[in-house]
Write an enzyme that holds these catalytic residues in place. Structure first.
Site, PDB file in Angstrom:
ATOM      1  N   HIS A 246     -60.049  27.611 -11.640  1.00  0.00           N
ATOM      2  CA  HIS A 246     -59.827  27.985 -10.246  1.00  0.00           C
ATOM      3  C   HIS A 246     -58.697  27.161  -9.619  1.00  0.00           C
ATOM      4  O   HIS A 246     -58.060  27.603  -8.664  1.00  0.00           O
ATOM      5  CB  HIS A 246     -61.112  27.826  -9.442  1.00  0.00           C
ATOM      6  CG  HIS A 246     -61.396  29.004  -8.556  1.00  0.00           C
ATOM      7  ND1 HIS A 246     -61.678  30.260  -9.036  1.00  0.00           N
ATOM      8  CD2 HIS A 246     -61.424  29.121  -7.199  1.00  0.00           C
ATOM      9  CE1 HIS A 246     -61.877  31.097  -8.038  1.00  0.00           C
ATOM     10  NE2 HIS A 246     -61.716  30.432  -6.913  1.00  0.00           N
ATOM     11  N   ARG A 249     -55.646  29.068  -9.918  1.00  0.00           N
ATOM     12  CA  ARG A 249     -55.651  30.141  -8.912  1.00  0.00           C
ATOM     13  C   ARG A 249     -55.217  29.573  -7.557  1.00  0.00           C
ATOM     14  O   ARG A 249     -54.404  30.174  -6.850  1.00  0.00           O
ATOM     15  CB  ARG A 249     -57.055  30.733  -8.840  1.00  0.00           C
ATOM     16  CG  ARG A 249     -57.254  31.886  -7.878  1.00  0.00           C
ATOM     17  CD  ARG A 249     -58.622  32.499  -8.145  1.00  0.00           C
ATOM     18  NE  ARG A 249     -59.155  33.297  -7.060  1.00  0.00           N
ATOM     19  CZ  ARG A 249     -58.908  34.595  -6.886  1.00  0.00           C
ATOM     20  NH1 ARG A 249     -58.087  35.216  -7.712  1.00  0.00           N
ATOM     21  NH2 ARG A 249     -59.453  35.252  -5.884  1.00  0.00           N
ATOM     22  N   HIS A 272     -59.114  38.934  -2.504  1.00  0.00           N
ATOM     23  CA  HIS A 272     -60.041  38.423  -1.494  1.00  0.00           C
ATOM     24  C   HIS A 272     -60.478  39.554  -0.569  1.00  0.00           C
ATOM     25  O   HIS A 272     -59.638  40.318  -0.082  1.00  0.00           O
ATOM     26  CB  HIS A 272     -59.381  37.332  -0.652  1.00  0.00           C
ATOM     27  CG  HIS A 272     -59.244  36.028  -1.360  1.00  0.00           C
ATOM     28  ND1 HIS A 272     -58.311  35.077  -0.996  1.00  0.00           N
ATOM     29  CD2 HIS A 272     -59.925  35.508  -2.419  1.00  0.00           C
ATOM     30  CE1 HIS A 272     -58.424  34.027  -1.780  1.00  0.00           C
ATOM     31  NE2 HIS A 272     -59.396  34.259  -2.648  1.00  0.00           N
ATOM     32  N   TYR A 281     -55.189  28.500   2.136  1.00  0.00           N
ATOM     33  CA  TYR A 281     -53.959  28.073   1.455  1.00  0.00           C
ATOM     34  C   TYR A 281     -52.836  27.798   2.433  1.00  0.00           C
ATOM     35  O   TYR A 281     -51.900  27.064   2.106  1.00  0.00           O
ATOM     36  CB  TYR A 281     -53.541  29.128   0.427  1.00  0.00           C
ATOM     37  CG  TYR A 281     -54.601  29.349  -0.617  1.00  0.00           C
ATOM     38  CD1 TYR A 281     -54.954  28.343  -1.511  1.00  0.00           C
ATOM     39  CD2 TYR A 281     -55.297  30.549  -0.702  1.00  0.00           C
ATOM     40  CE1 TYR A 281     -55.949  28.527  -2.452  1.00  0.00           C
ATOM     41  CE2 TYR A 281     -56.292  30.750  -1.634  1.00  0.00           C
ATOM     42  CZ  TYR A 281     -56.617  29.735  -2.507  1.00  0.00           C
ATOM     43  OH  TYR A 281     -57.610  29.921  -3.427  1.00  0.00           O
TER      44      TYR A 281
END
Length: 300
Positions: A246, A249, A272, A281
């Site tokens: 992850h 990612r 998402h 982010y």
């Protein structure tokens, strides 16, 4: 109705109707079984708001993390909402159930230079032609190049790859399908793996499989293998004791936003359901901008 019986019916509903991932179904079933084991009542109708609050309070006392408490509250709300819809209970006791909010932590992200160094090293290691080295290089390039989840990578089949277009068709959470792009380095690594390594790995297996990525014995690679690979190569770079796929990612998403990508486009690429999930982010990118400003600006 017995609480245990209702829990199993609910788990079947999540699996067959809502088509949630096996991991999510297991987590919800485990949480609700814990409710039955620790809260006392064996009857579905006997569970009220106080029982649910006591259940979460005991979980807090034994040191469960906030994320665990939030998930358990979500499991209870989903379960009792379903039970009310099915007319198994007259009133939903979870409507006023409140759990501690999740602690908001920024994701672990590697720098662009660190990723470039890491992937260059694996490309060099793959030139010797070892099937596992070629596979590992392709896995790392695809995880970083597309931002897909480890479950999506492990479930990827050969006919779902389009190397000419640089896209992969993946099955995400809730069995939602999407097409994700990847760049030339990932395409080259995948091409080398598929032609030079995958046939050798297929020959080691007892049966032919459509999976893109294979383990040392020729079967579809599992998440644990990918976790082990990423933890081994990424942990020293990001300075974390525990790190998994992850993190790649997170890194892909952050670097996309740093490069000027639209937030909605990143949401589509990552798969998402909510834009709010993607927005974390932007905080990572903002922190990097602030750090750069403080280092470079004379008035910082």
């Amino acid at each position: 109705m017995e609480l245990a019986v209702a829990v199993e019916e609910f788990a079947a509903h999540l699996e067959r109707v809502r088509r949630l991932s096996p991991a999510t179904v297991r987590a919800y079933r485990s949480d609700l079984r814990d409710l039955g084991a620790s809260a006392g009542p064996t009857s579905l109708e006997a569970v009220d708001l106080e029982v649910l609050r006591d259940w979460l309070w005991h979980a807090t006392q034994r040191g469960d993390a906030r994320t665990t408490l939030a998930r358990r509250a979500a499991a209870a709300r989903s379960f009792f909402s379903w039970a009310h819809e099915q007319a198994l209970i007259a009133h939903d006791p979870s409507l006023r159930l409140i759990a501690p909010k999740k602690a908001r932590t920024l994701p672990t992200v590697a720098s662009r230079d660190a990723m470039s160094t890491l992937l260059d090293a694996h490309r060099t290691a793959a030139t010797v032609g070892d099937p596992i080295a070629l596979r590992d290089h392709a896995i790392l390039e695809l995880l970083y190049g597309s931002g897909i989840r480890v479950s999506e990578l492990c479930g990827l089949d050969v006919d779902e790859l389009d190397l000419d277009r640089g896209t992969a068709r993946v099955l995400g959470k809730g069995s939602k399908e999407r097409v994700v792009p990847f760049g030339a380095p990932a395409r080259d690594a995948l091409g080398a793996y598929l032609t030079r390594a995958r046939p050798a790995l297929v020959a080691r297996g007892s049966a032919v499989t459509p999976a893109v990525f294979l383990g040392a014995r020729g079967a579809r690679v599992g998440p644990r293998t990918v976790y082990t690979l990423v933890a081994r190569v990424l942990a020293p770079i990001v300075g974390a004791e525990t790190v998994g796929p992850h993190a790649l990612r997170h890194t892909a998403a952050t670097h996309l936003l740093d490069g000027g990508a639209d937030l909605r486009a990143v949401q589509e690429i990552l798969g998402h359901a909510s834009l709010g999930t993607t927005q974390i982010y932007t905080h990572v990118s903002a922190e990097r901008l602030t750090a750069t400003y403080r280092l470079a600006h004379p008035r910082a």
